[in-house]
Enzyme design. Structure first.
Site, PDB file in Angstrom:
ATOM      1  CG  ASP A  29      -2.355  -3.042 -10.950  1.00 34.09           C
ATOM      2  OD1 ASP A  29      -2.308  -2.432  -9.868  1.00 34.09           O
ATOM      3  OD2 ASP A  29      -2.389  -2.473 -12.071  1.00 34.09           O
ATOM      4  CB  ILE A  30      -6.109  -2.769 -14.800  1.00 33.82           C
ATOM      5  CG1 ILE A  30      -6.854  -2.918 -16.099  1.00 33.82           C
ATOM      6  CG2 ILE A  30      -5.610  -1.347 -14.597  1.00 33.82           C
ATOM      7  CD1 ILE A  30      -8.172  -2.142 -16.148  1.00 33.82           C
ATOM      8  CD  GLU A  94      -2.492   5.402 -10.571  1.00 33.05           C
ATOM      9  OE1 GLU A  94      -3.265   4.491 -10.934  1.00 33.05           O
ATOM     10  OE2 GLU A  94      -1.348   5.572 -11.036  1.00 33.05           O
ATOM     11  CB  VAL A  95      -7.679   3.269  -6.541  1.00 30.70           C
ATOM     12  CG1 VAL A  95      -9.057   2.766  -6.121  1.00 30.70           C
ATOM     13  CG2 VAL A  95      -7.492   3.137  -8.049  1.00 30.70           C
ATOM     14  CG  HIS A  99      -4.967  -0.475  -3.298  1.00 34.29           C
ATOM     15  ND1 HIS A  99      -5.590   0.758  -3.242  1.00 34.29           N
ATOM     16  CD2 HIS A  99      -3.912  -0.335  -4.128  1.00 34.29           C
ATOM     17  CE1 HIS A  99      -4.943   1.614  -4.009  1.00 34.29           C
ATOM     18  NE2 HIS A  99      -3.905   0.981  -4.557  1.00 34.29           N
ATOM     19  CG  MET A 100      -0.387  -5.339   0.428  1.00 34.67           C
ATOM     20  SD  MET A 100      -0.408  -6.678   1.639  1.00 34.67           S
ATOM     21  CE  MET A 100      -0.183  -5.770   3.162  1.00 34.67           C
ATOM     22  CG  HIS A 101       0.310  -2.095  -5.171  1.00 33.58           C
ATOM     23  ND1 HIS A 101       0.044  -1.881  -6.507  1.00 33.58           N
ATOM     24  CD2 HIS A 101      -0.147  -0.999  -4.532  1.00 33.58           C
ATOM     25  CE1 HIS A 101      -0.543  -0.682  -6.651  1.00 33.58           C
ATOM     26  NE2 HIS A 101      -0.668  -0.131  -5.468  1.00 33.58           N
TER      27      HIS A 101
HETATM   28  P1  DGP Z   1      -2.304   3.122  -6.281  1.00 36.47           P
HETATM   29  O1  DGP Z   1      -1.402   4.088  -7.009  1.00 36.47           O
HETATM   30  O2  DGP Z   1      -1.578   2.474  -5.123  1.00 36.47           O
HETATM   31  O3  DGP Z   1      -3.613   3.748  -5.882  1.00 36.47           O
HETATM   32  O4  DGP Z   1      -2.588   1.948  -7.308  1.00 36.47           O
HETATM   33  C1  DGP Z   1      -3.796   1.763  -7.971  1.00 36.47           C
HETATM   34  C2  DGP Z   1      -3.645   0.555  -8.849  1.00 36.47           C
HETATM   35  O5  DGP Z   1      -4.930   0.136  -9.226  1.00 36.47           O
HETATM   36  C3  DGP Z   1      -2.857   0.810 -10.137  1.00 36.47           C
HETATM   37  O6  DGP Z   1      -1.678  -0.014 -10.133  1.00 36.47           O
HETATM   38  C4  DGP Z   1      -3.804   0.397 -11.267  1.00 36.47           C
HETATM   39  C5  DGP Z   1      -4.881  -0.377 -10.529  1.00 36.47           C
HETATM   40  N1  DGP Z   1      -6.204  -0.205 -11.096  1.00 36.47           N
HETATM   41  C6  DGP Z   1      -6.844   0.986 -11.301  1.00 36.47           C
HETATM   42  N2  DGP Z   1      -8.072   0.772 -11.807  1.00 36.47           N
HETATM   43  C7  DGP Z   1      -8.200  -0.583 -11.923  1.00 36.47           C
HETATM   44  C8  DGP Z   1      -9.260  -1.407 -12.394  1.00 36.47           C
HETATM   45  O7  DGP Z   1     -10.324  -0.963 -12.813  1.00 36.47           O
HETATM   46  N3  DGP Z   1      -9.034  -2.751 -12.379  1.00 36.47           N
HETATM   47  C9  DGP Z   1      -7.860  -3.283 -11.895  1.00 36.47           C
HETATM   48  N4  DGP Z   1      -7.755  -4.628 -11.925  1.00 36.47           N
HETATM   49  N5  DGP Z   1      -6.853  -2.534 -11.441  1.00 36.47           N
HETATM   50  C10 DGP Z   1      -7.019  -1.192 -11.469  1.00 36.47           C
END
Ligand code: DGP
Length: 115
Positions: A29-30, A94-95, A99-101
């Site tokens: 995660d970024i 957000e995205v 996806h699974m964290h």
């Molecule tokens: P969510 O709220 O569950 O949709 O989490 C989205 C996650 O994605 C958030 O923790 C930050 C991560 N993220 C967003 N953009 C990018 C990116 O461009 N690269 C990476 N590695 N992670 C990202």
């Protein structure tokens, strides 16, 4: 239009990819919330859990198989970790590419902060 995660999967934008196969890709995660914070993403764009269909069972099952593998690789399997999937507005998704964290490496506390 492809999602930011599809662009990572297709190597159009950089990310620290830790695992990939025919069904899923995993990368750090970024904006990490713990020392281990990795996202596991189906290679197919599924916007949210609300968009899942029976045809997705195998790729979604793969998320768990890969989560277990990554937890072992990261050295967090024994102490435990959290697997989290946000869906929609109230979960602050957000995205919009399901996806699974995987979060771990420290005690994570209760699942929800108190209002
Ligand atoms: P969510 O709220 O569950 O949709 O989490 C989205 C996650 O994605 C958030 O923790 C930050 C991560 N993220 C967003 N953009 C990018 C990116 O461009 N690269 C990476 N590695 N992670 C990202």
């Amino acid at each position: 239009m492809s999602t930011i995660f599809s662009k990572i999967i297709n190597r159009e934008i950089p990310a620290d990819i830790v695992y990939e196969d025919d069904l899923v890709t995993a990368f750090r995660d970024i904006n990490p919330q713990a020392s281990t914070h990795i996202l596991i993403v189906p290679n197919k764009e599924i916007p949210t859990v609300n968009d899942v269909s029976a045809e997705d069972e195998q790729r979604l099952g793969r998320l768990f198989v890969v989560a277990k593998k990554i937890a072992e690789q990261e050295g967090i399997a024994e102490n435990g970790y959290r697997l989290l999937i946000n869906c929609g507005k109230h979960a602050n998704q957000e995205v919009f590419h399901l996806h699974m964290h995987i979060l771990g490496g420290r005690p994570l506390g209760p699942i929800l902060s108190r209002p």
